[in-house]
Motif scaffolding. Structure first.
Motif, short mmCIF file in Angstrom:
data_model
loop_
_atom_site.label_atom_id
_atom_site.label_comp_id
_atom_site.label_asym_id
_atom_site.label_seq_id
_atom_site.Cartn_x
_atom_site.Cartn_y
_atom_site.Cartn_z
N VAL A 137 0.83 -1.20 0.00
CA VAL A 137 0.00 0.00 0.00
C VAL A 137 0.86 1.26 0.00
CG1 VAL A 137 -1.85 -1.18 1.26
CG2 VAL A 137 -0.13 0.13 2.54
N LYS A 138 0.24 2.32 -0.45
CA LYS A 138 0.77 3.68 -0.26
C LYS A 138 -0.03 4.34 0.85
CE LYS A 138 2.00 4.37 -5.15
NZ LYS A 138 1.79 5.25 -6.34
N ILE A 139 0.63 5.14 1.65
CA ILE A 139 -0.04 5.88 2.72
C ILE A 139 0.23 7.36 2.54
CG2 ILE A 139 -0.15 6.30 5.20
CD1 ILE A 139 0.50 3.36 5.62
N VAL A 140 -0.85 8.12 2.48
CA VAL A 140 -0.74 9.58 2.44
C VAL A 140 -0.92 10.07 3.86
CG1 VAL A 140 -1.67 11.71 1.50
CG2 VAL A 140 -1.66 9.62 0.10
N GLY A 141 0.16 10.55 4.45
CA GLY A 141 0.13 10.93 5.85
C GLY A 141 0.72 12.30 6.09
N ASN A 142 1.32 12.45 7.27
CA ASN A 142 1.90 13.74 7.65
C ASN A 142 3.13 14.03 6.81
OD1 ASN A 142 -0.01 14.02 9.75
ND2 ASN A 142 1.22 12.69 11.06
N PRO A 143 3.15 15.17 6.12
CA PRO A 143 4.28 15.48 5.24
C PRO A 143 5.50 15.91 6.04
CG PRO A 143 2.74 17.32 5.28
CD PRO A 143 2.12 16.22 6.10
N GLY A 144 6.66 15.70 5.43
CA GLY A 144 7.89 16.23 6.02
C GLY A 144 8.55 15.33 7.03
N GLY A 145 7.85 14.33 7.52
CA GLY A 145 8.44 13.46 8.51
C GLY A 145 9.19 12.31 7.88
N GLN A 146 9.99 11.62 8.70
CA GLN A 146 10.71 10.46 8.22
C GLN A 146 9.75 9.29 8.05
OE1 GLN A 146 13.98 9.39 10.72
NE2 GLN A 146 14.81 7.87 9.30
N ALA A 147 9.94 8.53 6.97
CA ALA A 147 9.03 7.42 6.67
C ALA A 147 9.37 6.21 7.54
CB ALA A 147 9.11 7.06 5.19
N THR A 148 9.02 6.31 8.80
CA THR A 148 9.23 5.22 9.75
C THR A 148 7.98 5.08 10.61
OG1 THR A 148 10.25 6.72 11.36
CG2 THR A 148 11.73 5.55 9.85
N LEU A 149 7.85 3.96 11.29
CA LEU A 149 6.72 3.74 12.17
C LEU A 149 6.74 4.72 13.33
CD1 LEU A 149 6.73 -0.15 12.44
CD2 LEU A 149 4.99 1.24 11.28
N PRO A 150 5.59 5.27 13.73
CA PRO A 150 5.52 6.05 14.96
C PRO A 150 5.97 5.20 16.15
CG PRO A 150 3.51 6.31 13.67
CD PRO A 150 4.29 5.20 13.03
N PRO A 151 6.51 5.81 17.19
CA PRO A 151 7.08 5.05 18.31
C PRO A 151 6.11 4.05 18.93
CG PRO A 151 7.71 7.35 18.47
CD PRO A 151 6.74 7.26 17.34
N GLU A 152 4.83 4.43 19.08
CA GLU A 152 3.89 3.52 19.73
C GLU A 152 3.66 2.26 18.91
OE1 GLU A 152 1.35 6.68 17.60
OE2 GLU A 152 3.28 6.54 18.65
N LEU A 153 3.82 2.34 17.57
CA LEU A 153 3.72 1.15 16.74
C LEU A 153 5.05 0.39 16.72
CD1 LEU A 153 1.13 2.65 15.77
CD2 LEU A 153 1.56 1.62 13.52
N ALA A 154 6.15 1.12 16.62
CA ALA A 154 7.46 0.47 16.59
C ALA A 154 7.70 -0.35 17.85
CB ALA A 154 8.55 1.52 16.42
N ASN A 155 7.09 0.06 18.95
CA ASN A 155 7.26 -0.65 20.22
C ASN A 155 6.19 -1.72 20.45
OD1 ASN A 155 9.53 0.87 20.94
ND2 ASN A 155 8.25 2.52 21.75
N THR A 156 5.38 -1.99 19.42
CA THR A 156 4.32 -3.00 19.54
C THR A 156 4.46 -4.01 18.41
OG1 THR A 156 2.90 -1.25 20.41
CG2 THR A 156 1.85 -3.35 19.88
N PRO A 157 5.37 -4.96 18.52
CA PRO A 157 5.57 -5.93 17.44
C PRO A 157 4.43 -6.94 17.35
CG PRO A 157 6.91 -6.52 19.34
CD PRO A 157 6.26 -5.19 19.67
N ILE A 158 4.36 -7.62 16.23
CA ILE A 158 3.40 -8.71 16.05
C ILE A 158 3.68 -9.81 17.07
CG2 ILE A 158 2.70 -10.56 14.47
CD1 ILE A 158 3.41 -8.73 12.14
N ARG A 159 2.61 -10.39 17.60
CA ARG A 159 2.77 -11.58 18.45
C ARG A 159 3.07 -12.77 17.54
NH1 ARG A 159 1.48 -13.13 23.57
NH2 ARG A 159 0.41 -11.15 23.99
N LEU A 160 4.28 -13.27 17.63
CA LEU A 160 4.73 -14.37 16.78
C LEU A 160 4.69 -15.68 17.55
CD1 LEU A 160 7.83 -12.67 15.09
CD2 LEU A 160 5.52 -12.89 14.17
#
Length: 272
Positions: A181-204
């Protein structure tokens, strides 16, 4: 018949026949996923194993995303904060020419379990969970709405992923479908996961070198359930599900061994 029409009919016939031989499990149908015959941009059509769990010896499906390559062209575009009505499908029901889905249809949804919805901004190296449904997910009868976080940065090539730990079957399993997918989001920021998502990995789980367990499910088995839990639906529409999962309680079953099928089936694929 004109050549163009003939080739289109041939493609439709191939896709239809593929649905008749596909495993009767479940996979995500919307957003359109890698490897699915209905995805016109997939780089690799999987005719036999697209609905199967990972590491079950059906075509050597591996983590992440079953090992499928990215789509040739990414055309599915979503906005940060958008609600996506996720839907599921398998090779038995819900497609023209197939048996109609009824409340008593055997969806092979294994009494539900744990569904997690996540995003990857680095082509599957890391995933961040932003929504969950416990209990009856997946169920082909219902939409399963999730809201993309409002603070997502823009991304030209991201992965929207669904993962599922089943509640009841011959063995614990782990399913995964991935949509480019493409995501149209907040401009100007680095294309990385927000911290709250980066700190919530998939349960494997239920893969080599990981614990094997089942997830709490429902009482409906493979048939129609009651659909999304109202409280979880509200939370997912608020985009409030990210963070540690304080609800999930794994059901360890030491007598259930990982899948070790003696016969290996080849995956019927068509490279495009």
């Amino acid at each position: 018949m004109q050549p163009g029409k003939k080739s289109i009919w041939g493609m439709c016939l191939i896709a239809f026949l593929s649905l008749q031989i596909a495993d009767a499990h479940n996979s995500m149908i919307y957003p359109l996923t890698r490897g699915h015959p209905f995805n016109p941009n997939t780089a690799w059509i999987d005719y036999d194993c697209r609905d199967a769990p990972l590491y079950d010896k059906c075509g050597d499906k591996q983590y992440p995303c079953g090992g499928y390559p990215p789509d040739k062209v990414i055309v599915q575009t979503f906005q940060a904060g958008q609600i996506i009505n996720v839907r599921f499908n398998n090779g038995e029901y819900g497609t023209p020419g197939q048996a109609p889905l009824t409340p008593k249809s055997d969806q092979a949804r294994h009494a539900g379990g744990l569904c997690e919805f996540s995003l990857s901004y680095d082509q599957g190296k890391t995933f961040g969970v932003f929504a969950r449904y416990h209990g009856s997910c997946p169920d082909m009868y219902y939409d399963w709405p999730v809201k993309l976080p409002d603070n997502l940065p823009s991304c030209e090539s991201c992965i929207f992923a669904w993962t599922w730990i089943n509640a009841a079957a011959a063995r614990p399993e782990f399913y995964m479908s991935c949509a480019d997918v493409k995501i149209v989001g907040n401009p100007g920021g680095q294309a990385t996961l927000p911290p709250e998502l980066a700190n919530t990995p998939i349960r494997l789980a239920n893969m080599p070198n990981l614990p094997y367990y089942l997830a709490p499910g429902d009482q409906f088995g493979n048939t129609k359930s009651n659909g999304p839990d109202p409280a979880e639906l509200k939370a997912n529409l608020r985009g409030a599900t990210g963070g540690p999962d304080t609800v999930f309680q794994p059901i360890f079953a030491p007598h259930i061994a990982p899948n070790r099928r003696s016969s290996r089936r080849s995956r019927k694929v068509r490279r495009l």
